[in-house]
Design a protein around this motif. Sequence first.
Motif, PDB file in Angstrom:
ATOM      1  N   VAL A 190       0.830  -1.203   0.000  1.00 58.14           N
ATOM      2  CA  VAL A 190       0.000   0.000   0.000  1.00 58.14           C
ATOM      3  C   VAL A 190       0.868   1.258   0.000  1.00 58.14           C
ATOM      4  N   ALA A 191       1.926   1.266   0.778  1.00 60.40           N
ATOM      5  CA  ALA A 191       2.837   2.417   0.799  1.00 60.40           C
ATOM      6  C   ALA A 191       3.683   2.408  -0.472  1.00 60.40           C
ATOM      7  N   SER A 192       3.557   3.434  -1.265  1.00 61.71           N
ATOM      8  CA  SER A 192       4.206   3.456  -2.580  1.00 61.71           C
ATOM      9  C   SER A 192       5.713   3.613  -2.471  1.00 61.71           C
ATOM     10  N   GLY A 385       6.839  -4.799  14.435  1.00 60.91           N
ATOM     11  CA  GLY A 385       5.835  -5.840  14.224  1.00 60.91           C
ATOM     12  C   GLY A 385       4.591  -5.367  13.497  1.00 60.91           C
ATOM     13  N   CYS A 386       4.707  -4.315  12.707  1.00 64.81           N
ATOM     14  CA  CYS A 386       3.551  -3.774  11.993  1.00 64.81           C
ATOM     15  C   CYS A 386       3.287  -4.550  10.704  1.00 64.81           C
ATOM     16  N   ASP A 387       2.072  -4.456  10.218  1.00 63.06           N
ATOM     17  CA  ASP A 387       1.712  -5.058   8.938  1.00 63.06           C
ATOM     18  C   ASP A 387       2.191  -4.122   7.838  1.00 63.06           C
ATOM     19  N   VAL A 388       3.367  -4.381   7.343  1.00 62.18           N
ATOM     20  CA  VAL A 388       4.030  -3.457   6.424  1.00 62.18           C
ATOM     21  C   VAL A 388       3.258  -3.299   5.121  1.00 62.18           C
ATOM     22  N   ASN A 393      -6.243   1.188   7.999  1.00 60.20           N
ATOM     23  CA  ASN A 393      -7.010   2.348   7.531  1.00 60.20           C
ATOM     24  C   ASN A 393      -6.656   2.845   6.137  1.00 60.20           C
ATOM     25  N   LEU A 394      -5.739   2.186   5.445  1.00 57.40           N
ATOM     26  CA  LEU A 394      -5.282   2.668   4.137  1.00 57.40           C
ATOM     27  C   LEU A 394      -5.708   1.736   3.017  1.00 57.40           C
ATOM     28  N   ALA A 395      -5.893   2.303   1.829  1.00 59.52           N
ATOM     29  CA  ALA A 395      -6.190   1.527   0.631  1.00 59.52           C
ATOM     30  C   ALA A 395      -5.188   1.897  -0.449  1.00 59.52           C
ATOM     31  N   LYS A 396      -4.964   0.980  -1.381  1.00 56.09           N
ATOM     32  CA  LYS A 396      -3.987   1.231  -2.421  1.00 56.09           C
ATOM     33  C   LYS A 396      -4.465   2.317  -3.397  1.00 56.09           C
TER      34      LYS A 396
END
Length: 401
Positions: A190-192, A385-388, A393-396
């Motif tokens: 999701v993070a570009s 330990g985050c879902d990288v 709350n984010l969408a692509k």
Amino acid sequence: MAVLRKGTYTILQVDDGSELEKSITVIDWNASMAEKAGYRHFMLKEIFEQPQAILNTISGRIVPDTGIVDLPEIGLDAAALNRIERIALVACGTSWHAALVAKYWIEKWVGIPVEVDIASEFRYRRLLVNERVLTIAISQSGETADTLAGIRRAAQLGSKVLTICNVVGSTMTREADGVIYTHAGPEIGVASTKAFTSQLAALFLLTLYLGQVRETMQPDIQKALGAALVDIAEVIETELPRLQEEIKVLIERYYEAKDFLFVGRGLNYPIALEGALKLKEISYIHAEGYAAGELKHGPIALIDRDMPVVALVPKDAVYLKTVSNIEEIKARQGRLVLIGTSGDQHLGALTDDVLYLPEVHEDLNPLLYTIPAQLLAYEIAHRRGCDVDQPRNLAKSVTVE
């Protein structure tokens, strides 16, 4: 071939003709690992795919020996491009940061005034846009609702529209007068990452092309800039493994921080914004990006020994000014992480935490300095330990206003 899921298995192993039972444990394997090519996350895979994505974006569009650019898909002939009096760059999020970098490039080398708008604000004010304004939309998906609405309004006012996008046949590309595809390939995280650096490559190509058509760039300068663009992919590919290993060690002193500041000047100010955005997106740490010279106008009140400050300090035209700003942070006991040019001994006197990058043409620094900012965010998020790949709350693709 069967895929082993997480768990412990008993298998038969043949050794010198005899069968032996042996237990094996699959710790972290699932079917998607094959798609990730052995990387733990799609985001990390996509960070390492950036050299190829940049090459794919510029391939066939630039002559390395001369810097001459060919963009037949741009949809505007030389006469139309020479009639342009102003450019409006419209984008959201990471794409907006790419637009901020492009403003520096285009104004410097083409001499056209450039305005950069956040798309969600663009159409809700009186737009002074007409047939002499080129509106450029930047979007990874080509479906971003705010950006799409903005270019539709600009087109109604008579502006020609150019779209820079990664998805062939998307709505934004169909409705534009011309398009520059970034050819980054699918981006799952999701993070570009690679979509951003591909946008920068496409925008630099556009800068060269406009300078070429409007004759604002001397041939020797165009040749040097073209060569720098072609070379940057190899530089990034060489530096990636080393940077990742150094950052893995460095983040042990920082991953528990609650706040970060990212600072830069000139072309690296937008990269400070992008680094802060990446960190907050995937690690959920509060992070802000600032123009380094703006610190003394308020944010410097935040500086203390608990506030990490990541500063982008290449040896460029504003190097001495940036160093002066960093020294102000140092004097207030700020925790400094510096990213600068190899051989710059002054940075080591300010902090032990320095990431060095090779010297490249300063106009290409944004592509290079993006890499450690991305890796810093990735390694901190992974350590926490985050879902990288799928942050909360984010969408692509943001298809609602």
